[in-house]
Each structure stands twice: as structure tokens, then as C-alpha cells.
Motif scaffolding. Structure first.
Motif, PDB file in Angstrom:
ATOM      1  N   ASN A 287       0.836  -1.193   0.000  1.00 53.83           N
ATOM      2  CA  ASN A 287       0.000   0.000   0.000  1.00 53.83           C
ATOM      3  C   ASN A 287       0.869   1.241   0.000  1.00 53.83           C
ATOM      4  O   ASN A 287       2.000   1.201   0.487  1.00 53.83           O
ATOM      5  N   PRO A 288       0.359   2.368  -0.536  1.00 46.97           N
ATOM      6  CA  PRO A 288       1.177   3.585  -0.542  1.00 46.97           C
ATOM      7  C   PRO A 288       1.399   4.130   0.864  1.00 46.97           C
ATOM      8  O   PRO A 288       0.469   4.175   1.671  1.00 46.97           O
ATOM      9  N   ARG A 308      -1.330  11.687  -0.204  1.00 47.89           N
ATOM     10  CA  ARG A 308      -0.628  11.241   0.994  1.00 47.89           C
ATOM     11  C   ARG A 308      -1.238   9.905   1.441  1.00 47.89           C
ATOM     12  O   ARG A 308      -2.445   9.799   1.622  1.00 47.89           O
ATOM     13  N   GLY A 309      -0.375   8.897   1.571  1.00 42.71           N
ATOM     14  CA  GLY A 309      -0.834   7.577   1.996  1.00 42.71           C
ATOM     15  C   GLY A 309      -0.316   7.262   3.382  1.00 42.71           C
ATOM     16  O   GLY A 309       0.668   7.843   3.842  1.00 42.71           O
ATOM     17  N   PRO A 313      -4.901   0.595   2.568  1.00 41.45           N
ATOM     18  CA  PRO A 313      -5.414   0.781   1.200  1.00 41.45           C
ATOM     19  C   PRO A 313      -6.077   2.137   1.004  1.00 41.45           C
ATOM     20  O   PRO A 313      -6.100   2.663  -0.109  1.00 41.45           O
ATOM     21  N   ASN A 314      -6.651   2.713   2.061  1.00 46.71           N
ATOM     22  CA  ASN A 314      -7.315   4.008   1.904  1.00 46.71           C
ATOM     23  C   ASN A 314      -6.323   5.135   2.116  1.00 46.71           C
ATOM     24  O   ASN A 314      -5.602   5.157   3.114  1.00 46.71           O
ATOM     25  N   LEU A 315      -6.313   6.086   1.160  1.00 47.32           N
ATOM     26  CA  LEU A 315      -5.359   7.196   1.245  1.00 47.32           C
ATOM     27  C   LEU A 315      -5.802   8.182   2.315  1.00 47.32           C
ATOM     28  O   LEU A 315      -6.984   8.286   2.631  1.00 47.32           O
ATOM     29  N   ASP A 316      -4.819   8.885   2.870  1.00 45.19           N
ATOM     30  CA  ASP A 316      -5.123   9.938   3.841  1.00 45.19           C
ATOM     31  C   ASP A 316      -5.754  11.134   3.141  1.00 45.19           C
ATOM     32  O   ASP A 316      -6.729  11.708   3.602  1.00 45.19           O
ATOM     33  N   ARG A 317      -5.140  11.520   2.016  1.00 38.63           N
ATOM     34  CA  ARG A 317      -5.562  12.753   1.366  1.00 38.63           C
ATOM     35  C   ARG A 317      -5.244  12.673  -0.113  1.00 38.63           C
ATOM     36  O   ARG A 317      -4.194  12.153  -0.507  1.00 38.63           O
TER      37      ARG A 317
END
Lengths: 359, 160
Positions: A287-288, A308-309, A313-317
Motif C-alpha cells: 500500500n502507498p 498522501r498515503g 489501502p485508503n489514502l489519507d488525502r
């Protein structure tokens, strides 16, 4: 002082395909001030990162806008690839460049048509869109979609352009070049077209720089800014120069965009000539985690992406700054002192993409 | 009694679509697809329009605009929702600013799915819309259209 009146313009207006609302303060026929109010297309898709994982977000990013759809998908994927340290295969980079230029081609022809429609030249509008359909046929042949391509994914692309398709694209480019030369003659030399565009909405180089304008709008004022010169995707290996004009008026903007149609045709030919063999996508693992910021050149100008990761799996922003947002300040400047009848032309001249701006 | 088989005037409003469907609506009217051969003309004036093509989903800011445009159209009128966003909210259904499809604020007669909806599908939707328009016209002449609308609103009130 003449009597001032306020005229609402939009959100539903025959010239505008998209809703934007302007409050125009008029003194007789002259515009003194234009106050834009936006938010009619705000969806809040950046917040979707909480519900969609980073692979699904590539498809959401493509739907930021239907005209510059490929560019948004590409910008997002490239940003995530940088965070994850993925090396995209060379062939995928070339394929992305070809699709990017095809989408620029269809966007600029679409703009030329809308511009002709804005100054009331219906025949020219239809001619531009007739040529554009040939470009869309190419896109449909290679990706399966007409306006939303959905070929980008994190790590590369999901479809390949076979040699037969490459030949079909080159044949179409010959046709589009031939037809655009005829259209160019009308746009650049026709007396009535010139009388609507020359000297209308002048933005000087200093003003364009101070207001932070982007893309063809800034290039028409003499600022040689083109993010493609940065050399992302395969642009670093192709020959190109930014097309600029020093007029700063509607005529100059038209000249720049028509010049870019020929430039895109040239870039597609170069890219097809140099395309290497090989894989079209790299394997994505994990995941990023981390952040990255990048700038690319959309048909309408410079677009910025920030992702921003946090290792899930879910990105921060995810954040996008679109070219129309940068150009709205320039638009309000050119509207000051314009005739009321020229408003439609001036709004179309920045090639507004409201759904990009509001997301 | 006269019969309408062609030549509806359409009006297009972009709800909060991504532009994909909007340019496909315009592509319908230009050469290649050329909806004008059926007499379909795109007008900017709601008072002259028979069919409202609405693309994109409804959000808090454009809901009053859509309602106003619909109320300005003269009877009989037909609404065609173009694209999956106008049908249900589509890919943006979960966004915080989206109320849902066009049917959240106005009655929709024909749904054209697709992301983006293809020009052939849009023209097909408009042609189906003409059938609805003909029914409405007959009801308007019998004087039953207003009554039906009243029943609709009463039903909605009961639901609330």
C-alpha cells in the motif's frame, strides 16, 4: 457616473455547457465588475478516499472531468506510483503519451467548436465537431470508451495499442491535419471571426503572471510555460517547444490552441514512431505510504496532484488543483471593461472546465 | 387531437455531472449523429422546451436551480435523465454533497444509463421521451393531467 445595474449570468445559459454563475455589474454596456459564484457541481469526491481504496480511486479520479478525463487518471496514478516506487514500463509511458495527446486533440477541437458557437458561427462549430468525431473513433478503437477511457491503473495501463491500431491512428492523424488546416484558415483569416476576437479581452504578460494564469491562456499572453517540458511519461524523449503568442487577446488564445492541435498530431506521430516493445504494466505490491506532489500539463493548463498515503489501502488525502481554478482570476480581470455582448466569448476563451474546478 | 411523432425541442442542464455526458449530448446534435434530422433542436429557453435533458446528480446548490427550470417549462413536459449519475448518483453516490439522482427533486420519465451515456442511447432516450410526451398531451387535452399531478403530490405527502 452612469447608472449601475447588476445582471445575473448563468447558471443555465445557452452559451454555457456547464453551470457557472456570474454577477455582472454593468455601466451601460460596459462591465465594471464580475463576481463569480461557484459550487453548482461540487460533489466532494476527494473525500471518497475514505470509502474507496487507492486502486478504485483511479477510476474516481478519471471522473473529475469528462473532457480531461485521461489526464486526471494519469496524474493520480503517476503520483501514487512515485510514492510506492514503482518503475512503469517504457511502453506504458509511450501509450500514456499517445492517449494523453489524443485527449488533448479532442479537447482543443471541442473548444474550437464551442468558441465558434459562442460567436454565432454555427457552421464552423459543426465542422470542428465533425473532425473531432474522427479522433473519438481512434479513442474508441484503442480504449473502448469515447470520453471516459478508463485505461490507467496504478502501475501502468490495462490495454495495448496493436500495430494495426497504430496504423489507423496515423491515418486519422493525416485526415485531422488536413481538415484542421482548412479550419485554421477560417479561424485565422476570416474577417467576421477576426472582428469578434481581435483586441477583445486583452491580458498582458505582467497581468497573466501576477494572476497566476496557466496553460494556453498564459501562453497566449507570452509566458512560455508548459509542464510537458518537464519530461514526464515519454515527453522527455520527444521533440517539442511550447507554442506562444504575444497578442494576449482572444485571437492569440485561438492561435495558440490551433497551434497545439498540430503539435499534438506531431507528438503522436513521434511517439508511435519510437514506441518500444515490452510489458504494459508493472506488478503492484503493498500500500502507498508517504506523500508526493506532481505537476502535469492538461489541455487547459497546469494541473497539480498531491497524494498522501498511510500504509493502508485508503489514502489519507488526495488533492487536485485544476487549471480553470487558476484561470478564473484572469477571466475576471479580462471581463472588466468588456462589452456585454463579448461575455460569452470571454468565458469560453479560457476553456472553462467547471466540473474540474469544483470536483 | 393531433399526434406528435418528432421534432421535440430539448433543453439541457448540467446538474453536477463530470462533463462526459454533456459533451455526448452536444455530440448528438452535431454531424455524424445529427439529431437535427429528427427535428430535435437544443434550445436555451426552458419555456420553449418540451424535453429536459438532465445530466449529473443533484447536490444542495443546484437542487433549487433544477426545480426552477422544471417549473418554468410549459405543460406537457418530459424529463430524461442522461447518464448513470442522473439516474442514481453513480460513482459519486457516496460523496457528502450528493443528494442522489435527478428524481430526488423532479419527476423523471426516461432513464438513460451509461458512463458516459453514448449518443445513440441518448437519442433513443429522447425518442422514448416523445412517446411519454404524446401521452401527456392526450391527458392535457382530456383535462386529466392536472388531476394526475395532484394525486402524485398527495401520495408523496402520505409517504412523508
Amino acid at each position: 457616473m452612469a447608472k449601475r445595474s447588476v445582471i445575473p449570468y448563468g447558471p443555465q445559459h445557452p452559451v454555457l455547457p456547464e453551470p457557472i454563475h456570474l454577477d455582472l455589474v454593468l455601466e451601460d454596456e460596459k462591465v465594471v465588475e464580475a463576481i463569480p459564484s461557484i459550487g453548482f457541481i461540487h460533489r466532494g469526491l476527494e473525500k471518497l478516499t475514505e470509502k474507496r481504496d487507492f486502486n478504485q480511486m483511479a477510476y474516481v479520479a478519471e471522473r473529475i472531468c469528462g473532457i480531461c478525463s485521461f489526464g486526471h487518471g494519469y496524474g493520480y496514478c503517476e503520483t501514487v506510483e512515485h510514492i510506492m516506487g514503482i518503475e512503469v514500463p517504457a511502453r506504458a509511458n509511450y501509450l500514456r503519451t499517445i492517449w494523453f495527446e489524443l485527449s488533448r486533440l479532442h479537447s482543443h477541437l471541442l473548444w474550437a467548436g464551442l468558441m465558434a458557437d459562442a460567436f454565432g458561427f454555427e457552421n464552423l462549430f459543426y465542422q470542428c465537431w465533425r473532425v473531432r468525431e474522427k479522433v473519438l473513433d481512434c479513442i474508441e478503437l484503442t480504449t473502448g470508451g469515447r470520453v471516459i477511457f478508463s485505461v490507467n491503473k496504478v502501475g501502468g495501463v490495462i490495454k495495448d495499442i496493436t500495430p494495426e491500431m497504430q496504423k489507423a491512428i496515423l491515418d486519422t492523424m493525416d485526415y485531422v491535419e488536413k481538415e484542421t488546416k482548412i479550419l485554421k484558415k477560417t479561424f485565422m483569416n476570416d474577417y467576421s471571426v477576426q472582428s469578434r476576437m481581435k483586441g477583445v479581452g486583452v491580458l498582458t504578460k505582467e497581468q497573466a503572471h501576477a494572476l497566476g494564469c496557466a496553460g494556453p491562456f498564459a501562453r497566449a499572453s507570452g509566458i512560455a510555460t508548459d509542464m510537458r517540458m518537464r519530461g514526464y511519461a515519454a515527453y522527455g524523449e520527444l521533440d517539442m517547444e511550447p507554442i506562444i503568442s504575444n497578442d494576449g487577446d482572444c485571437y492569440g488564445r485561438c492561435e495558440v490552441r490551433i497551434g497545439e492541435i498540430f503539435q499534438s498530431i506531431d507528438l503522436i506521430r513521434q511517439a508511435i514512431g519510437k514506441i518500444p516493445e515490452g510489458e504494459i504494466a508493472a506488478v503492484v505490491k503493498g500500500n502507498p505510504d508517504g506523500e508526493y506532489f506532481m505537476r502535469i500539463e492538461q489541455p487547459r493548463g497546469e494541473a497539480d496532484y498531491y497524494v498522501r498515503g498511510n500504509g493502508t489501502p485508503n489514502l489519507d488525502r488526495m488533492r487536485v488543483r485544476t487549471p480553470t481554478f487558476a484561470n478564473l482570476a484572469g477571466l475576471c480581470e479580462t471581463l472588466k471593461g468588456a462589452d456585454y455582448a463579448d461575455i460569452g466569448i470571454l468565458v469560453v476563451t479560457i476553456d472553462p472546465c467547471i466540473s474540474c474546478t469544483e470536483r | 387531437m393531433y399526434k406528435i411523432t418528432r421534432s421535440p425541442w430539448v433543453m439541457h442542464y448540467d446538474g453536477s455531472s463530470c462533463n462526459g455526458c454533456d459533451i455526448e449530448v452536444l455530440a448528438c446534435l452535431t454531424p455524424v449523429y445529427d439529431a437535427e434530422r429528427f427535428g430535435i433542436i437544443n434550445t436555451g429557453d426552458p419555456m420553449q422546451a418540451d424535453i429536459l435533458l438532465i445530466t449529473g446528480s443533484i447536490n444542495t446548490q443546484n437542487a433549487p436551480v433544477v426545480k426552477q427550470i422544471y417549473s418554468q417549462m410549459s405543460d406537457p413536459k418530459v424529463v430524461v435523465a442522461v447518464g448513470v449519475c442522473a439516474c442514481t448518483g453513480g460513482v459519486f453516490k457516496d460523496c457528502y454533497n450528493i443528494l442522489g439522482g435527478a428524481d430526488q427533486v423532479i419527476p423523471v420519465d426516461v432513464y438513460v444509463p451509461g458512463c458516459a451515456a453514448r449518443p445513440q442511447a441518448i437519442i433513443d432516450g429522447i425518442v422514448k421521451g416523445i412517446g411519454v410526451f404524446q401521452e401527456r398531451l392526450e391527458k392535457l387535452e382530456n383535462g386529466t393531467l392536472k388531476q394526475e399531478e395532484k394525486e402524485d403530490t398527495e401520495e408523496k405527502k402520505e409517504e412523508d
